[in-house]
Structure formats: C-alpha cells, structure tokens
Enzyme design. Structure first.
Site, PDB file in Angstrom:
ATOM      1  N   ASP A   8       0.884  -1.169   0.000  1.00 47.63           N
ATOM      2  CA  ASP A   8       0.000   0.000   0.000  1.00 47.63           C
ATOM      3  C   ASP A   8       0.925   1.222   0.000  1.00 47.63           C
ATOM      4  O   ASP A   8       2.139   1.096  -0.218  1.00 47.63           O
ATOM      5  CB  ASP A   8      -1.000  -0.035   1.170  1.00 47.63           C
ATOM      6  N   CYS A  65       3.223  -3.100   3.859  1.00 49.10           N
ATOM      7  CA  CYS A  65       2.393  -1.950   4.236  1.00 49.10           C
ATOM      8  C   CYS A  65       3.185  -1.153   5.268  1.00 49.10           C
ATOM      9  O   CYS A  65       4.399  -1.309   5.372  1.00 49.10           O
ATOM     10  CB  CYS A  65       1.006  -2.371   4.717  1.00 49.10           C
ATOM     11  N   GLY A  66       2.515  -0.291   6.014  1.00 50.33           N
ATOM     12  CA  GLY A  66       3.272   0.523   6.962  1.00 50.33           C
ATOM     13  C   GLY A  66       3.934  -0.317   8.031  1.00 50.33           C
ATOM     14  O   GLY A  66       5.114  -0.160   8.337  1.00 50.33           O
ATOM     15  N   HIS A  98      10.011 -23.415  10.331  1.00 52.33           N
ATOM     16  CA  HIS A  98       9.002 -24.004  11.217  1.00 52.33           C
ATOM     17  C   HIS A  98       7.584 -23.826  10.704  1.00 52.33           C
ATOM     18  O   HIS A  98       6.732 -24.686  10.932  1.00 52.33           O
ATOM     19  CB  HIS A  98       9.092 -23.375  12.619  1.00 52.33           C
ATOM     20  N   ASN A  99       7.310 -22.692  10.063  1.00 54.16           N
ATOM     21  CA  ASN A  99       5.923 -22.351   9.711  1.00 54.16           C
ATOM     22  C   ASN A  99       5.648 -22.447   8.216  1.00 54.16           C
ATOM     23  O   ASN A  99       4.510 -22.231   7.795  1.00 54.16           O
ATOM     24  CB  ASN A  99       5.587 -20.931  10.193  1.00 54.16           C
ATOM     25  N   ARG A 132       8.247 -32.594  12.759  1.00 56.93           N
ATOM     26  CA  ARG A 132       7.197 -32.301  13.735  1.00 56.93           C
ATOM     27  C   ARG A 132       6.322 -31.118  13.328  1.00 56.93           C
ATOM     28  O   ARG A 132       5.207 -30.965  13.837  1.00 56.93           O
ATOM     29  CB  ARG A 132       7.828 -32.016  15.100  1.00 56.93           C
TER      30      ARG A 132
HETATM   31  C1  RB5 Z   1      -1.775   2.837   6.413  1.00 54.05           C
HETATM   32  O1  RB5 Z   1      -1.772   4.096   7.012  1.00 54.05           O
HETATM   33  C2  RB5 Z   1      -1.414   1.769   7.433  1.00 54.05           C
HETATM   34  O2  RB5 Z   1      -2.456   1.572   8.320  1.00 54.05           O
HETATM   35  C3  RB5 Z   1      -1.067   0.479   6.708  1.00 54.05           C
HETATM   36  O3  RB5 Z   1      -0.004   0.717   5.839  1.00 54.05           O
HETATM   37  C4  RB5 Z   1      -0.631  -0.683   7.571  1.00 54.05           C
HETATM   38  O4  RB5 Z   1       0.383  -0.329   8.467  1.00 54.05           O
HETATM   39  C5  RB5 Z   1      -1.695  -1.474   8.211  1.00 54.05           C
HETATM   40  O5  RB5 Z   1      -1.459  -2.451   8.917  1.00 54.05           O
END
Ligand code: RB5
Length: 145
Positions: A8, A65-66, A98-99, A132
């Site tokens: 984003d 994202c952020g 592990h995941n 496991r």
């Molecule tokens: C956007 O402002 C922010 O909320 C998004 O990038 C993210 O961090 C959400 O988890």
C-alpha cells in the site's frame, strides 16, 4: 523464483527497492501494485498476491504496508496462505523453517531497505524443516474448513 509482490502507500518505497534488487538477482517478479504511491486499502493489494500464491501462479509472495500487520491479517484469510510479519533475519528463517510461511509481510515504516533486503534473502534461502512441524501446519489448515 516466481514472486508476487504488492504494497500500500505505507510500503510503496520499500516495495520498489525490493523489486529492483530481486529482479537484479534474477527472480521473476509480478508486481500487483500500486503503480504509484497513492493512498489505498491494504486488503485490496494483499488478496491478489495471496491468491497468486494459493493458486501456484507464484511460488511465494511479499507484501509491504506501513507495519506489515494489516497485510498479514488480510493475506491469512485466503486458504492455503501462511503469511508472517517479520522484522529481522532470524524470524525470517524461522517463518520458513518451522511455519513454511509462503507470504512475507514487511513494515515499510519500520524496516530500513537494507534490513528488509537481508530479511527477504534469509527467508528465500531457508527451507521448511518438515518433521514435527507438518502436523502442526495440518492443524492450521484444518481450521480453514
Ligand atoms: C496505512 O496508514 C497503514 O495503516 C497500513 O499501511 C498498515 O500499516 C496497516 O497495517
């Protein structure tokens, strides 16, 4: 490796840096957007990447994202996705070993580019250990119904 990636606005700059570096390393990258740093809703970007991985159109996915948190919550709604938010190389390795995390989520506002590149390298180089961990992941898959 075929990698699906998206961000984003909070992760856009880091996404661009990752794409440049991963392409220069020879990976096949599909950028699911956005093309510019415009305000957008992270679920709209997380789901196409998660679906690309779940359908095997991509081997693995990267979401930025952020904080990485919103992307991971959204991606984990798609069946077959094990998305992990990671802030250092050790957690990146564990997420794979592990995941068997098939989507890596990063926080563009908290993770400097160099560290993010090291995290991605560690995650790509690590291998699922099986053993496991197989039954544990099966219990998670069973929750998907
Ligand atoms: C956007 O402002 C922010 O909320 C998004 O990038 C993210 O961090 C959400 O988890």
């Amino acid at each position: 490796m075929r990698l699906a990636i998206a961000s984003d606005h909070g992760g856009f700059d880091l996404k661009v840096a990752l794409i440049d570096e991963l392409r220069s390393q020879g990976h096949d990258i599909v950028d699911h957007g956005p093309a510019q740093s415009v305000s957008c809703d992270y679920p709209d970007l997380a789901v196409p990447v998660a679906r690309a991985v779940a359908s095997a159109a991509a081997d693995l996915g990267i979401l930025v994202c952020g904080s990485g948190i919103g992307m991971s919550i959204a991606a984990n709604k798609v069946h077959g996705i094990r998305a992990a938010v990671v802030q250092d190389e050790e957690h990146a390795r564990l997420a794979r070993q592990h995941n068997d995390a098939n989507v890596l989520c990063l926080g563009g506002r908290f993770t400097p580019n160099e560290r993010a590149l090291a995290i991605v390298r560690a995650w790509l180089d690590a291998r699922f250990e099986g053993g496991r961990h197989i039954g544990r992941l099966a219990k998670i898959s069973a929750l998907e119904g």
